[in-house]
Design a protein around this motif. Structure first.
Motif, PDB file in Angstrom:
ATOM      1  N   VAL A 177       0.861  -1.241  -0.534  1.00 33.81           N
ATOM      2  CA  VAL A 177       0.032  -0.068   0.150  1.00 33.81           C
ATOM      3  C   VAL A 177       0.936   1.468   0.217  1.00 33.81           C
ATOM      4  O   VAL A 177       1.711   1.416   0.501  1.00 33.81           O
ATOM      5  N   LEU A 178       0.613   1.779  -0.693  1.00 35.83           N
ATOM      6  CA  LEU A 178       1.638   4.023  -0.571  1.00 35.83           C
ATOM      7  C   LEU A 178       0.261   4.696  -0.302  1.00 35.83           C
ATOM      8  O   LEU A 178      -0.661   4.808  -0.787  1.00 35.83           O
ATOM      9  N   VAL A 206       5.687  -4.332   7.700  1.00 30.92           N
ATOM     10  CA  VAL A 206       7.084  -3.656   7.548  1.00 30.92           C
ATOM     11  C   VAL A 206       6.014  -2.071   6.776  1.00 30.92           C
ATOM     12  O   VAL A 206       6.014  -2.739   5.994  1.00 30.92           O
ATOM     13  N   LEU A 207       6.964  -1.189   7.191  1.00 31.92           N
ATOM     14  CA  LEU A 207       6.561   0.394   6.775  1.00 31.92           C
ATOM     15  C   LEU A 207       7.660   0.722   6.171  1.00 31.92           C
ATOM     16  O   LEU A 207       8.591   1.240   7.684  1.00 31.92           O
ATOM     17  N   GLU A 258       9.794   0.606   9.493  1.00 34.62           N
ATOM     18  CA  GLU A 258       9.171   0.813  11.075  1.00 34.62           C
ATOM     19  C   GLU A 258       9.393  -0.701  10.982  1.00 34.62           C
ATOM     20  O   GLU A 258       8.213  -0.913  10.060  1.00 34.62           O
ATOM     21  N   PRO A 259       9.277  -1.818  11.935  1.00 33.17           N
ATOM     22  CA  PRO A 259       9.778  -3.114  11.712  1.00 33.17           C
ATOM     23  C   PRO A 259       8.068  -2.726  12.160  1.00 33.17           C
ATOM     24  O   PRO A 259       7.589  -2.650  13.137  1.00 33.17           O
ATOM     25  N   VAL A 273       4.735   3.116   2.679  1.00 30.65           N
ATOM     26  CA  VAL A 273       5.084   2.090   1.103  1.00 30.65           C
ATOM     27  C   VAL A 273       4.809   0.960   2.313  1.00 30.65           C
ATOM     28  O   VAL A 273       5.083   0.695   4.048  1.00 30.65           O
ATOM     29  N   TYR A 274       4.160   0.113   3.208  1.00 25.68           N
ATOM     30  CA  TYR A 274       3.290  -0.893   3.793  1.00 25.68           C
ATOM     31  C   TYR A 274       3.558  -1.921   2.913  1.00 25.68           C
ATOM     32  O   TYR A 274       3.196  -1.970   1.952  1.00 25.68           O
TER      33      TYR A 274
END
Length: 144
Positions: A48-49, A68-69, A99-100, A122-123
């Motif tokens: 996902v953006l 993760v992000l 972000e972990p 980005v997810y």
């Protein structure tokens, strides 16, 4: 450098996808506005953006992610805190961060500046997961 390449590749791939507005889901957030720019599923992962804008004085609220992000600061300054209220980064325009995943990575992001903070994110989530999961405020005081 390799991680930055992956972030840019994911951003590029997601840019051509459908545009759907949404509101940030982390609670209690203040002054946070999100817009999904693209979304695609490959195998068991959702990519996902999202463009996130945080108003001056705004905050994401305490939360964590199931995946993760990867983020790039497109404008402004992000102050990012761990669950012990220590600063784990001050990110300015042009900086990137990761972000972990997992509930052991609770964090909050703030915009303490006078201009909006803009993030391109980005997810990479397990299919069907929410973009974020609310978390209780930790028993500590944020600096400042």
């Amino acid at each position: 450098m390799r991680i930055r390449h992956r972030v840019l590749l994911a951003l590029t791939a997601a840019c051509g996808l459908a545009v759907t507005p949404t509101v940030a889901s982390a609670t209690p957030s203040t002054g946070v506005h999100g817009e999904i720019l693209g979304q695609v599923t490959f195998g068991d992962k959702d990519y996902v953006l999202r463009k996130i804008t945080v108003d001056p004085g705004g905050s994401t609220g305490w939360h964590f992610h199931d995946g993760v992000l990867y983020a790039a600061v497109a404008g402004g300054t992000l102050s990012h805190y761990r669950s012990d209220c220590s600063v784990d980064g001050i990110y300015q325009t042009g900086n990137t961060l990761i972000e972990p995943s997992g509930s052991d990575h609770v964090h909050i992001g703030n915009n303490s500046q006078t201009t909006p903070l803009v993030l391109l994110v980005v997810y990479v989530n397990p299919t069907g997961s929410p973009l974020s999961e609310d978390a209780a405020a930790p028993n500590c005081q944020l600096p400042g």
